[in-house]
Design an enzyme around this catalytic site. Structure first.
Site, PDB file in Angstrom:
ATOM      1  N   ASP A  31     -10.530   2.118   2.945  1.00  0.00           N
ATOM      2  CA  ASP A  31     -10.599   3.299   3.804  1.00  0.00           C
ATOM      3  C   ASP A  31      -9.234   4.015   3.740  1.00  0.00           C
ATOM      4  OD1 ASP A  31     -10.679   5.156   5.825  1.00  0.00           O
ATOM      5  OD2 ASP A  31     -11.332   3.753   7.392  1.00  0.00           O
ATOM      6  N   GLU A  83      18.426  -3.411  -5.910  1.00  0.00           N
ATOM      7  CA  GLU A  83      17.795  -4.712  -6.131  1.00  0.00           C
ATOM      8  C   GLU A  83      16.906  -4.640  -7.362  1.00  0.00           C
ATOM      9  OE1 GLU A  83      15.311  -4.227  -2.254  1.00  0.00           O
ATOM     10  OE2 GLU A  83      14.235  -5.605  -3.556  1.00  0.00           O
ATOM     11  N   CYS A 115      16.980  -4.842   0.153  1.00  0.00           N
ATOM     12  CA  CYS A 115      17.173  -3.462   0.642  1.00  0.00           C
ATOM     13  C   CYS A 115      18.483  -3.285   1.396  1.00  0.00           C
ATOM     14  CB  CYS A 115      16.010  -3.051   1.537  1.00  0.00           C
ATOM     15  SG  CYS A 115      14.438  -3.112   0.692  1.00  0.00           S
ATOM     16  N   THR A 158       2.790   0.400  -0.862  1.00  0.00           N
ATOM     17  CA  THR A 158       4.156   0.503  -0.320  1.00  0.00           C
ATOM     18  C   THR A 158       5.195   0.534  -1.443  1.00  0.00           C
ATOM     19  OG1 THR A 158       4.476  -1.895  -0.022  1.00  0.00           O
ATOM     20  CG2 THR A 158       3.434  -0.717   1.785  1.00  0.00           C
ATOM     21  N   SER A 208       7.078 -11.133   6.087  1.00  0.00           N
ATOM     22  CA  SER A 208       8.256 -10.274   5.901  1.00  0.00           C
ATOM     23  C   SER A 208       8.451  -9.356   7.106  1.00  0.00           C
ATOM     24  CB  SER A 208       8.153  -9.468   4.600  1.00  0.00           C
ATOM     25  OG  SER A 208       7.188  -8.435   4.682  1.00  0.00           O
ATOM     26  N   HIS A 246      15.235   1.114   8.372  1.00  0.00           N
ATOM     27  CA  HIS A 246      14.711   0.849   7.037  1.00  0.00           C
ATOM     28  C   HIS A 246      13.186   0.895   7.168  1.00  0.00           C
ATOM     29  CE1 HIS A 246      13.686  -0.922   3.271  1.00  0.00           C
ATOM     30  NE2 HIS A 246      13.133  -1.983   3.837  1.00  0.00           N
ATOM     31  N   LYS A 255       6.790  -0.016  14.424  1.00  0.00           N
ATOM     32  CA  LYS A 255       6.740  -1.418  14.880  1.00  0.00           C
ATOM     33  C   LYS A 255       8.143  -1.868  15.326  1.00  0.00           C
ATOM     34  CE  LYS A 255       3.116  -2.915  11.631  1.00  0.00           C
ATOM     35  NZ  LYS A 255       2.053  -3.355  12.516  1.00  0.00           N
ATOM     36  N   ASN A 299       8.539   3.293  -0.458  1.00  0.00           N
ATOM     37  CA  ASN A 299       9.717   2.446  -0.297  1.00  0.00           C
ATOM     38  C   ASN A 299      10.716   2.748  -1.410  1.00  0.00           C
ATOM     39  OD1 ASN A 299      11.529   0.556   0.569  1.00  0.00           O
ATOM     40  ND2 ASN A 299      10.143  -1.201   0.427  1.00  0.00           N
ATOM     41  N   SER A 331      15.341  -8.089   2.671  1.00  0.00           N
ATOM     42  CA  SER A 331      14.637  -9.374   2.659  1.00  0.00           C
ATOM     43  C   SER A 331      15.531 -10.471   2.134  1.00  0.00           C
ATOM     44  CB  SER A 331      13.385  -9.267   1.788  1.00  0.00           C
ATOM     45  OG  SER A 331      12.385  -8.604   2.494  1.00  0.00           O
TER      46      SER A 331
HETATM   47  P1  HMG Z   1      -2.376  -5.615   4.217  1.00  0.00           P
HETATM   48  O1  HMG Z   1      -2.352  -7.013   4.665  1.00  0.00           O
HETATM   49  O2  HMG Z   1      -3.312  -5.248   3.117  1.00  0.00           O
HETATM   50  O3  HMG Z   1      -2.669  -4.613   5.415  1.00  0.00           O
HETATM   51  O4  HMG Z   1      -0.941  -5.168   3.704  1.00  0.00           O
HETATM   52  P2  HMG Z   1      -3.081  -4.928   6.923  1.00  0.00           P
HETATM   53  O5  HMG Z   1      -4.419  -5.559   6.960  1.00  0.00           O
HETATM   54  O6  HMG Z   1      -1.948  -5.573   7.651  1.00  0.00           O
HETATM   55  O7  HMG Z   1      -3.230  -3.428   7.439  1.00  0.00           O
HETATM   56  C1  HMG Z   1      -2.124  -2.574   7.503  1.00  0.00           C
HETATM   57  C2  HMG Z   1      -2.268  -1.713   8.753  1.00  0.00           C
HETATM   58  O8  HMG Z   1      -3.373  -0.815   8.571  1.00  0.00           O
HETATM   59  C3  HMG Z   1      -2.574  -2.509  10.008  1.00  0.00           C
HETATM   60  O9  HMG Z   1      -1.890  -1.857  11.082  1.00  0.00           O
HETATM   61  C4  HMG Z   1      -4.085  -2.347  10.161  1.00  0.00           C
HETATM   62  O10 HMG Z   1      -4.552  -2.481  11.499  1.00  0.00           O
HETATM   63  C5  HMG Z   1      -4.253  -0.918   9.672  1.00  0.00           C
HETATM   64  P3  HMG Z   1      -1.176  -2.727  12.244  1.00  0.00           P
HETATM   65  O11 HMG Z   1      -2.270  -3.475  12.911  1.00  0.00           O
HETATM   66  O12 HMG Z   1      -0.208  -3.638  11.520  1.00  0.00           O
HETATM   67  O13 HMG Z   1      -0.495  -1.700  13.072  1.00  0.00           O
HETATM   68  N1  HMG Z   1      -5.609  -0.602   9.206  1.00  0.00           N
HETATM   69  C6  HMG Z   1      -6.221   0.562   9.467  1.00  0.00           C
HETATM   70  N2  HMG Z   1      -5.838   1.650  10.183  1.00  0.00           N
HETATM   71  C7  HMG Z   1      -6.707   2.700  10.254  1.00  0.00           C
HETATM   72  N3  HMG Z   1      -7.926   2.689   9.661  1.00  0.00           N
HETATM   73  C8  HMG Z   1      -8.355   1.625   8.944  1.00  0.00           C
HETATM   74  C9  HMG Z   1      -7.480   0.496   8.816  1.00  0.00           C
HETATM   75  N4  HMG Z   1      -7.571  -0.705   8.198  1.00  0.00           N
HETATM   76  C10 HMG Z   1      -6.422  -1.361   8.438  1.00  0.00           C
HETATM   77  N5  HMG Z   1      -9.552   1.643   8.364  1.00  0.00           N
HETATM   78  C11 HMG Z   1       1.444  -5.112   4.023  1.00  0.00           C
HETATM   79  C12 HMG Z   1       0.091  -4.600   4.498  1.00  0.00           C
HETATM   80  C13 HMG Z   1       2.542  -4.276   4.675  1.00  0.00           C
HETATM   81  C14 HMG Z   1       1.601  -6.574   4.405  1.00  0.00           C
HETATM   82  C15 HMG Z   1       1.509  -4.957   2.465  1.00  0.00           C
HETATM   83  O14 HMG Z   1       1.405  -3.614   2.100  1.00  0.00           O
HETATM   84  C16 HMG Z   1       2.781  -5.538   1.871  1.00  0.00           C
HETATM   85  O15 HMG Z   1       2.859  -6.728   1.580  1.00  0.00           O
HETATM   86  N6  HMG Z   1       3.830  -4.673   1.660  1.00  0.00           N
HETATM   87  C17 HMG Z   1       5.116  -5.125   1.110  1.00  0.00           C
HETATM   88  C18 HMG Z   1       5.961  -5.889   2.123  1.00  0.00           C
HETATM   89  C19 HMG Z   1       6.586  -5.032   3.187  1.00  0.00           C
HETATM   90  O16 HMG Z   1       6.665  -3.812   3.087  1.00  0.00           O
HETATM   91  N7  HMG Z   1       7.133  -5.678   4.242  1.00  0.00           N
HETATM   92  C20 HMG Z   1       7.809  -4.986   5.319  1.00  0.00           C
HETATM   93  C21 HMG Z   1       8.907  -5.786   6.016  1.00  0.00           C
HETATM   94  S1  HMG Z   1      10.039  -6.555   4.859  1.00  0.00           S
HETATM   95  C22 HMG Z   1      11.056  -5.260   4.333  1.00  0.00           C
HETATM   96  O17 HMG Z   1      11.083  -4.208   4.919  1.00  0.00           O
HETATM   97  C23 HMG Z   1      11.896  -5.502   3.101  1.00  0.00           C
HETATM   98  C24 HMG Z   1      11.395  -4.824   1.844  1.00  0.00           C
HETATM   99  O18 HMG Z   1      11.671  -3.443   1.897  1.00  0.00           O
HETATM  100  C25 HMG Z   1      12.019  -5.465   0.603  1.00  0.00           C
HETATM  101  C26 HMG Z   1      13.534  -5.602   0.541  1.00  0.00           C
HETATM  102  O19 HMG Z   1      14.247  -5.858   1.488  1.00  0.00           O
HETATM  103  O20 HMG Z   1      14.003  -5.532  -0.581  1.00  0.00           O
HETATM  104  C27 HMG Z   1       9.900  -4.971   1.652  1.00  0.00           C
END
Ligand code: HMG
Length: 417
Positions: A31, A83, A115, A158, A208, A246, A255, A299, A331
């Protein structure tokens, strides 16, 4: 006499191509609201094979020198935070040093901690200026990354790519750092990593986010007066007119802000309560207005926080020199909470080069084209790839230096026109 320190100039670069996230969602059978509302992302920058970390870093640096009257000879320190480096030994900064035409009397190196890498560079540059060893010279800190998780992974929406260049000096014209307090946090965690044999990052996505929030609260507690003694002052956090985070995806900033508001208030924020509604209103006033670059690029790893800053410096409407907060998370993990004051006149300087014009000049690609570009970029990172011919010309005319492949184990960079 107290030495002032902060940002004198800032500019960013981004690949010339982007993908619409609603279209990506459709192709993945998801979706579209999950990506646009759930993650808060509208578009994702797509790096072509010519847009590597060096090309993007040079692009931001060249824009900075074009947009601000900074004498290249005055730069005594170049730090590239990344990175997604291109070599296990040679830093990205050495290529950047050459292509920006910096002086041989300019120290140059690369910093890494996911990051947090560019924030580490910014802190080192700040200390260099404050120590007096800069002796009037300036530091150029560049954050540059190509964020890749791979096709059809949970992290795919992302991804992104981009770079931010900043001059840190004792003559801040845009942002003055408040250096009296420090707030940081480090802990070994396996939330996100990229082994040397992989071009794509590996991530435990939900974990994460938990690591990010834990690091945010701990960094804030170290920074805020009285917080470590259990007497955090809600008024301290409320004193910031904007709070920058970030943001690996825009919703992460929401969040983070809500978690910090609840932490400072010492309560849980339950949905559909007046306190929750007030927190959302606070978010829409102090955080959301500065997320446009992040939600339209994706990102940018080390650059993400500074993309929010670039947007605030142009769009922020303030009286005097307001205090703002900045939070960097890398991270692995390392984090830093810091505060600064926006300099009067900053917006007038940045409105000469509107960031939306830079975004609007990009070209949209289809999901099919994006997948082909991802595969081509992986092929270019092999010895002998120089023979494949010119890279995809996505950056042509905008970047001026493109990665042309590897010849005799040496990376080749050429002007884009
Ligand atoms: P996921 O598990 O596929 O998604 O991946 P989800 O099921 O958690 O859904 C995401 C959001 O969409 C949720 O919102 C759902 O409810 C919503 P929340 O409940 O969390 O507020 N949702 C919907 N909303 C509206 N209509 C719908 C619908 N369906 C679902 N129909 C995840 C999400 C971020 C985990 C994935 O994309 C990922 O692994 N990303 C990479 C990791 C990341 O960005 N982590 C962030 C923190 S770590 C960080 O910032 C460091 C980093 O930048 C790296 C570094 O430091 O180098 C990553």
């Amino acid at each position: 006499m107290k030495i002032r320190v902060g940002i004198e100039a800032i500019a960013f670069d981004v690949p010339h191509l982007y993908l619409d996230l609603a279209e990506l969602a459709q192709a993945r059978g998801v979706d579209p609201a999950k990506y646009t509302r759930g993650l808060g992302q509208r578009q994702m920058a797509v790096a072509s094979s010519g847009d590597d970390t060096v090309a993007l870093a040079v692009g931001a640096g060249r824009r900075l020198f074009e947009q601000f009257q900074i004498d290249r000879e005055s730069v005594g320190l170049l730090i590239v935070g990344t990175e997604t480096s291109v070599d296990q030994s040679k830093p990205v900064s050495s290529y950047v040093h050459e292509h920006l035409g910096l002086s041989p009397q300019c120290r140059s190196f690369e910093t890494k901690h996911a990051c947090y890498g560019a924030m580490a560079g910014l802190q080192a540059a700040t200390d260099w200026v404050l120590s007096g060893r800069a002796a009037g010279r300036k530091a150029l800190v560049i954050a540059s990354d190509v964020a890749r998780y791979g096709i059809k992974t949970a992290g795919e929406p992302t991804q992104g790519a981009g770079s931010v260049a900043m001059v840190i000096s004792s003559e801040p014209r845009l942002l003055e750092f408040e250096t009296g307090r420090q707030g940081f946090f480090s802990q070994q965690v396996m939330d996100f990593w990229r082994p040397t044999y992989s071009k794509d990052a590996l991530v435990d996505g939900h974990y994460s986010m938990a690591c990010y929030i834990k690091a945010l609260l701990a960094s804030y507690d170290m920074y805020a007066p009285g917080a470590t003694e259990g007497a955090s002052e809600p008024g301290f956090f409320q004193s910031f007119q904007a709070c920058l985070y970030h943001a690996p995806f825009a919703k992460m900033a929401q969040k983070a802000h809500l978690a910090l508001l609840a932490h400072v208030a010492g309560t849980e924020l339950l949905p559909e309560t007046p306190a929750y509604a007030a927190a959302l209103e606070d978010y829409s006033r102090r955080v959301a207005p500065y997320l446009e670059l992040q939600s339209r690029i994706g990102n940018t790893y080390t650059g993400s926080l500074f993309m929010a800053l670039r947007s605030l410096l142009e769009d922020g409407v303030f009286q005097g020199s307001p205090a703002i907060s900045l939070f960097s998370y890398g991270s692995g993990c390392a984090a830093e909470f810091m505060t600064a004051r926006v300099c009067e006149g900053a917006a007038a300087l940045l409105r000469r080069h509107p960031y939306r014009l830079q975004l609007d000049a990009r070209t949209r690609v289809s999901v099919d084209e994006y997948e082909k570009l991802m595969e081509a970029a992986a092929r270019m990172d092999q010895n002998g790839s120089f023979a494949l011919g010119s890279p995809e010309a996505s950056g042509a005319g905008a970047r001026k230096v493109l990665f042309h492949g590897v010849k005799d184990h040496q990376r080749q960079y050429r002007p884009s026109h």
